[in-house]
Scaffold this active site. Structure first.
Site, short mmCIF file in Angstrom:
data_model
loop_
_atom_site.label_atom_id
_atom_site.label_comp_id
_atom_site.label_asym_id
_atom_site.label_seq_id
_atom_site.Cartn_x
_atom_site.Cartn_y
_atom_site.Cartn_z
N GLY A 139 9.58 1.70 -5.32
CA GLY A 139 10.72 2.54 -4.74
C GLY A 139 10.50 2.77 -3.47
O GLY A 139 10.31 2.18 -2.48
N ILE B 246 10.21 1.86 2.16
CA ILE B 246 10.66 1.35 0.89
C ILE B 246 10.09 -0.03 0.23
O ILE B 246 9.49 -0.72 1.45
CB ILE B 246 12.02 1.17 1.04
CG1 ILE B 246 13.06 2.25 1.24
CG2 ILE B 246 12.76 0.23 -0.27
CD1 ILE B 246 14.36 2.15 1.44
N CYS C 98 4.00 -1.71 7.43
CA CYS C 98 5.18 -2.46 7.30
C CYS C 98 5.43 -3.63 8.20
O CYS C 98 6.46 -4.32 8.20
CB CYS C 98 6.69 -1.56 7.35
SG CYS C 98 6.41 -0.26 6.43
#
Lengths: 235, 160
Positions: free
Chosen positions: A160, A148, A178
């Site tokens: 999104g 996300i 991430c």
């Protein structure tokens, strides 16, 4: 009393990352002035690495010059979150919705995006869960299946979620996904023995989970595959 | 259940109003301070002469989640009422923050670079974000006072 809420769904096929970004900027402006209703873009990207506002490019493990050789691009964005990869066979949803109209904030919004992917995974018997504190995303055990990254401007969302149906996971080896080291990336294909329907069906299921969780009772489906063509050069 | 929680909150607020000099009102679980003004995008402003200190409210930080990064403007930058002057990042979401007043940025809270969590822990005090030299004091008339802001938050939260 709940007023029935409408969501316009744009089914877009494969879209170049920057083209999708420009489209989102326009739609956010239109949503802000109420020219359009809540909208969600459903699409996939060609191989693209993206960075968030914090520009954590130390998490890209190969030189930028090498990216073209592996058929990928790098884009800088204003979304939250760290570095990630988008590519074919990864379902992406970009909701352009007004959080102020539904009275929720960033935290609640992101939780619902996580739940959207968790619900989809459960349709295939995959038990996924939200990340621990500081590890936003959707996990199957220690393996990440959904990412996300969101931007909220004047209460309107853009960017999104990205859910791995069956992307080429070797692309993730060139980044610290991430910003979380030592955790694998996985996909629906890897986590389930179930027969998978076509990706179009899976993407529609993802949208249905999203719509249900956000209380949209009226979906307006639009085929928008032709409005933005793939960037034709060298592909 | 909600009824008895409100009763508890009202009793606590009444007690606090008597014993706390700057009067802290408790609404649900987000605090609102009496001597500040508020924008509907959940920023607060404290006016001191022509100087204004700006931050985001307790309601805002609660709805954002843990702040991990704050994008601050440059000192000397011009900002106008209602326009974005920076952003905060939490739970993989960057949210723009908007200025309740127009003017020139005279100071930014550099502490937030190393301790962005101050916004969550102390939204009205150590978590202040910028200080502005206001160009038009009357702009604060367009903002909400603490009572209006409390009601605004309740109405927003009731939407879902």
């Amino acid at each position: 009393m709940r007023i029935p809420r409408s969501l316009e769904v744009w089914k877009m096929g494969t879209v170049n990352y920057l083209d999708a970004l420009k489209l989102q900027e326009k739609l956010v402006a239109d949503r802000k002035t109420s020219k359009i209703a809540d909208t969600v873009l459903s699409l996939q990207h060609p191989p693209t690495y993206t960075l968030g506002k914090r520009r954590t490019d130390h998490n890209l493990l190969i030189p930028e010059s090498e990216l073209k050789k592996i058929g990928a691009e790098l884009c800088y964005t204003q979304r939250g979150g760290d570095i990630t990869f988008h590519g074919p066979h990864q379902a992406i949803l970009y909701p352009i919705i007004s959080l102020r109209d539904i009275g929720i904030g960033a935290r609640n919004y992101v939780e619902k995006l996580e739940l959207t992917m968790i619900e989809l995974a459960s349709l295939y018997g995959v038990r996924a869960c939200a990340g621990q504190k500081g590890e936003t995303g959707v996990w199957v055990g220690e393996r990440k299946i959904g990412a996300i990254g969101v931007r909220i401007s004047y209460g309107i969302t853009s960017h999104g979620l990205a859910f791995n149906i069956d992307p080429d996971l070797s692309y993730f080896k060139h980044i610290v996904p991430c910003g979380i080291a030592d955790k694998e990336v996985t996909s629906l294909r890897k986590e389930t023995d179930s027969m998978l329907p076509t990706e179009e069906v899976i993407q529609e299921q993802l949208i249905s989970c999203f719509a249900r969780l956000f209380g949209y009772s009226n979906l307006i489906w639009k085929e928008k595959g032709s409005i933005l063509s793939d960037n034709g050069e060298n592909r | 259940m909600a009824c008895s929680r409100m009763m508890w909150a009202t009793r606590a607020a009444t007690y606090l109003r008597i014993s706390v000099p700057f009067t802290l009102r408790v609404r649900g679980f987000s605090s609102v301070l009496r001597d500040l003004k508020y924008a509907d995008s959940h920023e607060w402003v404290k006016v001191d002469g022509i100087s204004a200190t700006i931050g985001i409210t307790d309601h805002a930080q609660d709805h954002l989640g843990d702040v991990v990064y704050v994008e601050l403007p440059e000192v000397g930058a011009s900002i106008s009422q209602g326009s974005s002057f920076g952003a905060v990042e939490s739970v993989k979401a960057t949210s723009d923050v908007y200025s309740p007043v127009s003017g020139k940025v005279i100071e930014v809270n550099e502490e937030l670079n190393s301790s962005p969590g101050l916004i969550n822990a102390s939204p009205y005090d150590k978590g202040w974000i910028i200080k502005v030299e206001m160009s038009d004091k009357d702009e604060t008339n367009k903002l909400m006072d603490s009572d209006q802001y409390s009601k605004f938050c309740e109405e927003e939260d009731a939407k879902h």
